[in-house]
Write a protein that holds these residues in place. Sequence first.
Motif, short mmCIF file in Angstrom:
data_model
loop_
_atom_site.label_atom_id
_atom_site.label_comp_id
_atom_site.label_asym_id
_atom_site.label_seq_id
_atom_site.Cartn_x
_atom_site.Cartn_y
_atom_site.Cartn_z
N ASP A 1 -32.09 2.04 61.75
CA ASP A 1 -32.63 1.46 60.52
C ASP A 1 -34.03 1.97 60.22
OD1 ASP A 1 -30.39 -0.24 60.06
OD2 ASP A 1 -31.15 -1.61 61.60
N GLY A 2 -34.79 2.27 61.28
CA GLY A 2 -36.17 2.66 61.04
C GLY A 2 -36.87 3.13 62.30
N GLN A 3 -38.19 3.13 62.24
CA GLN A 3 -39.00 3.63 63.34
C GLN A 3 -40.42 3.07 63.18
OE1 GLN A 3 -41.66 6.48 62.95
NE2 GLN A 3 -41.67 5.42 60.97
N LYS B 1 -36.99 3.79 53.21
CA LYS B 1 -37.29 3.11 51.95
C LYS B 1 -38.52 2.22 52.01
CE LYS B 1 -35.19 0.17 48.38
NZ LYS B 1 -33.96 -0.55 47.93
N TYR B 2 -38.70 1.49 53.11
CA TYR B 2 -39.78 0.50 53.20
C TYR B 2 -40.82 0.94 54.22
CZ TYR B 2 -36.28 -2.39 50.86
OH TYR B 2 -35.34 -2.87 49.98
N LEU B 3 -42.09 0.81 53.84
CA LEU B 3 -43.21 1.08 54.72
C LEU B 3 -44.05 -0.19 54.81
CD1 LEU B 3 -45.29 2.79 56.31
CD2 LEU B 3 -46.19 3.58 54.10
N SER B 4 -44.06 -0.80 55.99
CA SER B 4 -44.82 -2.03 56.21
C SER B 4 -46.07 -1.69 57.02
CB SER B 4 -43.96 -3.05 56.96
OG SER B 4 -42.80 -3.34 56.21
N LEU B 5 -47.23 -2.02 56.45
CA LEU B 5 -48.52 -1.64 57.05
C LEU B 5 -48.86 -2.61 58.17
CD1 LEU B 5 -50.40 -0.74 53.74
CD2 LEU B 5 -49.08 0.76 55.26
N SER B 6 -48.14 -2.47 59.26
CA SER B 6 -48.26 -3.43 60.37
C SER B 6 -49.48 -3.19 61.24
CB SER B 6 -46.99 -3.36 61.23
OG SER B 6 -46.72 -2.02 61.60
N ARG B 7 -49.85 -1.91 61.45
CA ARG B 7 -50.98 -1.57 62.32
C ARG B 7 -50.86 -2.33 63.64
NH1 ARG B 7 -52.84 -3.00 57.27
NH2 ARG B 7 -53.56 -1.28 55.95
N HIS B 8 -49.65 -2.39 64.18
CA HIS B 8 -49.38 -3.27 65.31
C HIS B 8 -49.99 -2.79 66.62
CE1 HIS B 8 -45.96 -0.58 64.61
NE2 HIS B 8 -45.75 -0.58 65.93
N VAL B 9 -50.05 -1.49 66.83
CA VAL B 9 -50.75 -0.97 68.00
C VAL B 9 -51.48 0.32 67.64
CG1 VAL B 9 -49.27 -2.00 69.78
CG2 VAL B 9 -48.69 0.25 68.86
N TYR B 10 -52.53 0.59 68.40
CA TYR B 10 -53.30 1.83 68.27
C TYR B 10 -52.87 2.78 69.39
CZ TYR B 10 -57.33 5.00 68.63
OH TYR B 10 -58.16 6.12 68.70
N THR B 11 -52.53 4.00 69.03
CA THR B 11 -52.08 4.98 70.03
C THR B 11 -53.06 6.15 70.09
OG1 THR B 11 -49.77 4.41 69.62
CG2 THR B 11 -50.20 6.45 70.80
N PRO B 12 -53.71 6.34 71.22
CA PRO B 12 -54.53 7.54 71.38
C PRO B 12 -53.67 8.74 71.77
CG PRO B 12 -54.63 6.24 73.38
CD PRO B 12 -53.73 5.48 72.42
N ILE B 13 -54.25 9.92 71.71
CA ILE B 13 -53.64 11.11 72.30
C ILE B 13 -54.40 11.36 73.60
CG2 ILE B 13 -53.20 13.57 72.09
CD1 ILE B 13 -53.16 13.20 69.05
N THR B 14 -53.69 11.32 74.70
CA THR B 14 -54.32 11.50 76.01
C THR B 14 -54.12 12.95 76.44
OG1 THR B 14 -53.75 9.19 76.52
CG2 THR B 14 -54.45 10.59 78.35
N LEU B 15 -55.17 13.75 76.30
CA LEU B 15 -55.11 15.17 76.64
C LEU B 15 -55.46 15.33 78.11
CD1 LEU B 15 -54.70 18.05 75.37
CD2 LEU B 15 -57.19 18.17 75.22
N ILE C 1 -44.54 0.30 60.59
CA ILE C 1 -43.09 0.14 60.68
C ILE C 1 -42.44 0.61 59.38
CG2 ILE C 1 -41.18 -1.50 60.92
CD1 ILE C 1 -43.18 -3.29 62.49
N THR C 2 -41.44 1.49 59.49
CA THR C 2 -40.64 1.87 58.33
C THR C 2 -39.19 1.52 58.62
OG1 THR C 2 -40.07 4.13 59.04
CG2 THR C 2 -42.19 3.82 57.91
N ASN C 3 -38.43 1.23 57.55
CA ASN C 3 -37.00 0.97 57.74
C ASN C 3 -36.27 1.04 56.40
OD1 ASN C 3 -35.82 -2.08 57.02
ND2 ASN C 3 -38.06 -2.03 57.17
N ASN C 4 -34.96 0.95 56.44
CA ASN C 4 -34.13 1.04 55.23
C ASN C 4 -33.44 -0.26 54.86
OD1 ASN C 4 -34.54 3.76 54.47
ND2 ASN C 4 -33.17 4.45 56.11
N VAL C 5 -33.82 -1.36 55.51
CA VAL C 5 -33.14 -2.63 55.27
C VAL C 5 -33.94 -3.58 54.40
CG1 VAL C 5 -32.10 -4.66 56.39
CG2 VAL C 5 -31.92 -2.41 57.46
N ARG C 6 -35.20 -3.84 54.76
CA ARG C 6 -36.03 -4.80 54.03
C ARG C 6 -37.49 -4.60 54.40
NH1 ARG C 6 -32.68 -7.66 57.53
NH2 ARG C 6 -33.66 -8.11 59.54
N PRO C 7 -38.40 -5.09 53.55
CA PRO C 7 -39.81 -5.09 53.94
C PRO C 7 -40.02 -6.00 55.15
CG PRO C 7 -39.55 -5.51 51.59
CD PRO C 7 -38.19 -5.62 52.19
#
Length: 327
Positions: free
Chosen positions: A205-207, A224-238, A150-156
């Motif tokens: 605010d972020g993405q 501004k802020y990068l939170s190392l959430s690792r909240h979900v794993y996304t594969p690439i489905t070819l 998660i990144t955003n410009n408001v807060r960690p």
Amino acid sequence: MRKFATFTAAAILAGALGMTGAMAQTPLRLSVETPEGEPLNYMLRQFAAALETEAPDAFEVEIFDGGVLGDEIAQMELVRAGQVDVVPMGSDVVEIDDHFALFDAPFFFPDAETARTALDGELGEMYAASLLERTGLKLLAFGELGFRMITNNVRPVVVPADLDGLKLRTPGSSTRIMAFETLGAAPTPMNLGEAYLAMQQGVLDGQENPFGTIREMSFHEVQKYLSLSRHVYTPITLVMNAKTWDGLSAEEQEAVMAAAAAAKAASRAQSDENTASLLSEFEAAGMEVNEIDLAAFKEAVPPIYEEIGAIVGPEFMDKATTVVEGK
């Protein structure tokens, strides 16, 4: 649009001698929403390059990239309709097969190796059968976008309460939107290519995306802020249109699967490299980096699991859980 065409030695000779009837090549149209370098695009191009190695001069490949044929939702409809033949899909695959809502369940995969092993084994077989039955698509391989941050410009973002009211760009996945709404954020589905300007102008605010996408889309320049959430794993489905697949010879099918395996390996290697190297690049760009309170987030996600489990279906969800947990 970028076009990659190959020509046989026989065709060149025939041209030189004023002859006709060059050996026919099988046309393949490849398409992706993102620009060169981004993980989805990278895997598709690795597939195209490996296909030329596996079957020199057998295919005439066209690559449409940078979203010239539309966003990921459009790509999925095009491949199902047979208007393109091969696409790599990220989170939005859930919109055509709700079994993929599993990948919106927070913290379901503990690490990349567990996810890869499951997708290369029984879980991957479950998804291949589901995609073919529900969408008419042939699964070629699972590459890797990776764990999303998660990144955003408001807060960690440290605890779920820090998400309150944050306007975060998400994919169109309805279950991803639901998950962030449950945690208090204001998820905003948006074409990936539009997110940079929206964050720069304060519309968002972020993405949330893996490291590779953050870098290749230059999101670190406007966050501004990068939170190392690792909240979900996304594969690439070819995937390939199943009718296109059925129309290939046995030798061509073998070459396609070998090329897909090579692209999968390259995609995962790129993901590993991004994980290892990009954090320092983001910090050097001025981003403030923090870890999340994982226990606090896990305490907040049971309602999300309940809803996702109902969408995925108890049988599929239970079997997938058993595979991932190695029971």
